[in-house]
Design a protein around this motif. Structure first.
Motif, mmCIF file in Angstrom:
data_model
loop_
_atom_site.group_PDB
_atom_site.id
_atom_site.type_symbol
_atom_site.label_atom_id
_atom_site.label_comp_id
_atom_site.label_asym_id
_atom_site.label_seq_id
_atom_site.Cartn_x
_atom_site.Cartn_y
_atom_site.Cartn_z
ATOM 1 N N LEU A 216 24.617 39.396 8.550
ATOM 2 C CA LEU A 216 25.957 39.701 8.023
ATOM 3 C C LEU A 216 27.013 38.889 8.771
ATOM 4 N N GLU A 217 26.859 38.808 10.096
ATOM 5 C CA GLU A 217 27.833 38.051 10.896
ATOM 6 C C GLU A 217 27.751 36.553 10.560
ATOM 7 N N ALA B 39 26.821 35.314 7.674
ATOM 8 C CA ALA B 39 27.442 35.175 6.340
ATOM 9 C C ALA B 39 28.961 35.150 6.460
ATOM 10 N N ALA B 40 29.510 36.010 7.339
ATOM 11 C CA ALA B 40 30.968 36.045 7.525
ATOM 12 C C ALA B 40 31.447 34.732 8.144
ATOM 13 N N GLU B 41 30.725 34.254 9.142
ATOM 14 C CA GLU B 41 31.111 33.009 9.815
ATOM 15 C C GLU B 41 31.156 31.834 8.829
ATOM 16 N N HIS C 191 31.555 32.108 5.553
ATOM 17 C CA HIS C 191 32.302 32.479 4.337
ATOM 18 C C HIS C 191 31.389 32.498 3.111
ATOM 19 N N THR D 53 29.072 36.666 -2.212
ATOM 20 C CA THR D 53 28.029 37.659 -2.439
ATOM 21 C C THR D 53 26.828 36.990 -3.116
ATOM 22 N N LEU E 287 24.520 42.074 1.339
ATOM 23 C CA LEU E 287 24.974 40.727 0.944
ATOM 24 C C LEU E 287 24.925 40.533 -0.573
#
Ligand SMILES: Cc1cc2nc3c(=O)[nH]c(=O)nc-3n(C[C@H](O)[C@H](O)[C@H](O)COP(=O)(O)O)c2cc1C
Length: 273
Positions: free
Chosen positions: A164-165, A167-169, A171, A174, A268
């Motif tokens: 998850l982190e 994916a956030a890093e 950008h 979904t 995700l």
């Protein structure tokens, strides 16, 4: 020794090498693969990334869906953050290029939505598997391209410790997940890496139907080959391949947080139906 004999000896160790091998330059390159974790402090040649991606776009793709993407990271600060998320592996910081290979169903969702079409099929595990296969074939072609240019690479599965982190890093939209990273750089000649032996063919090659009849002998042979490899390479490694491999799969405590991967994939946007 000819290059074919050397290559087979390195790939399988001293024990029992396959006989009837056909040989050419491509096979020589494939059989000489080794992961490289130490890099010279030198930029990659102009066009390296684009060349690797052209290779990555050239393997087969399930139904030509091309359900993958790649994020190329060169900024030092982002590499540092990703290295932290991937178990603090320092070679990620030192590689000039870090590629994140994405199983990407988001593009298919977008093109369906643009035409107002259903895309419920994307909610099934099958499509996630398609994305992972596509991303893997693409990445391995990129590895071969890099190696053909004299570059070294290492895959980084540890980015799945914190999906998850990551994916956030990056950008990520979904329905997209980074399945592994890949460091790319010039191998440091002061820290060369050797070709690591693989299991004898008897352990992996089954003819007509599956049989594990010769497996115990093949694995015992391989454990000897790996012990010899560690000794030759002066690597202080405790135990043999069976020890390491069984420890890796002993329980969820040895999965570095990846025992929670299914939950993360659902968060995700993968339906996993
Ligand atoms: C999907 C995948 C993930 C991997 N993840 C890591 C990793 O996080 N860290 C690491 O040092 N090596 C990683 N590796 C490299 C393997 O340890 C390596 O390929 C294996 O030990 C065989 O060695 P070789 O590639 O030199 O033949 C990974 C390899 C693959 C295929």
């Amino acid at each position: 020794m000819s290059s074919i004999e050397t290559a087979l000896r390195q790939r399988y160790g001293a024990a029992d090498q396959p006989g009837a091998i056909i040989w050419n330059g491509t096979l020589e390159l494939l059989l000489s693969h080794r992961s490289v974790r130490a890099y010279r402090d030198e930029p990659l040649p102009t066009g390296t990334l684009e060349t690797m991606i052209a290779a990555a776009q050239s393997p087969a793709s399930s139904s030509n869906l091309q359900a993958w993407s790649v994020v190329a990271v060169e900024e030092q600060a982002r590499k540092e953050r990703l290295a932290e998320l991937a178990g603090g592996q320092g070679f990620i910081r030192r590689a000039p290029l870090f590629l994140l290979w994405i199983a990407d169903l988001s593009r298919l969702a977008r093109i369906a939505a643009q035409r107002g079409l259903d895309h419920e099929g994307l909610d099934y595990t099958e499509l996630l598997v398609v994305g992972i296969i596509d991303a893997t074939l693409a990445a391995q072609n990129a590895v071969i391209a890099a190696e053909s240019l004299g570059l070294g690479t290492v895959y980084v599965g540890a980015i799945r410790n914190h999906p998850l982190e990551v994916a956030a890093e990056l950008h990520l939209p979904t329905r997209a997940v980074a399945v592994f990273g890949l460091c790319v750089g010039w191998p440091d000649p002061d820290k060369p890496t050797a070709v690591k032996p693989r299991l004898p063919q008897a352990a992996v090659l089954h003819r007509e139907t599956y049989s594990s009849a010769n497996e115990a002998a093949a694995v015992a042979q391989y454990n000897t080959a790996m012990r010899n490899f560690y000794a030759e390479q002066q690597m202080r490694v405790e135990g043999d391949w069976t020890d390491h491999s069984t420890k890796r799969v002993a329980g969820p405590q040895n999965l570095s947080g990846r025992d929670k991967l299914r939950d993360a994939l659902q968060q995700l946007g993968f339906g996993m139906r």
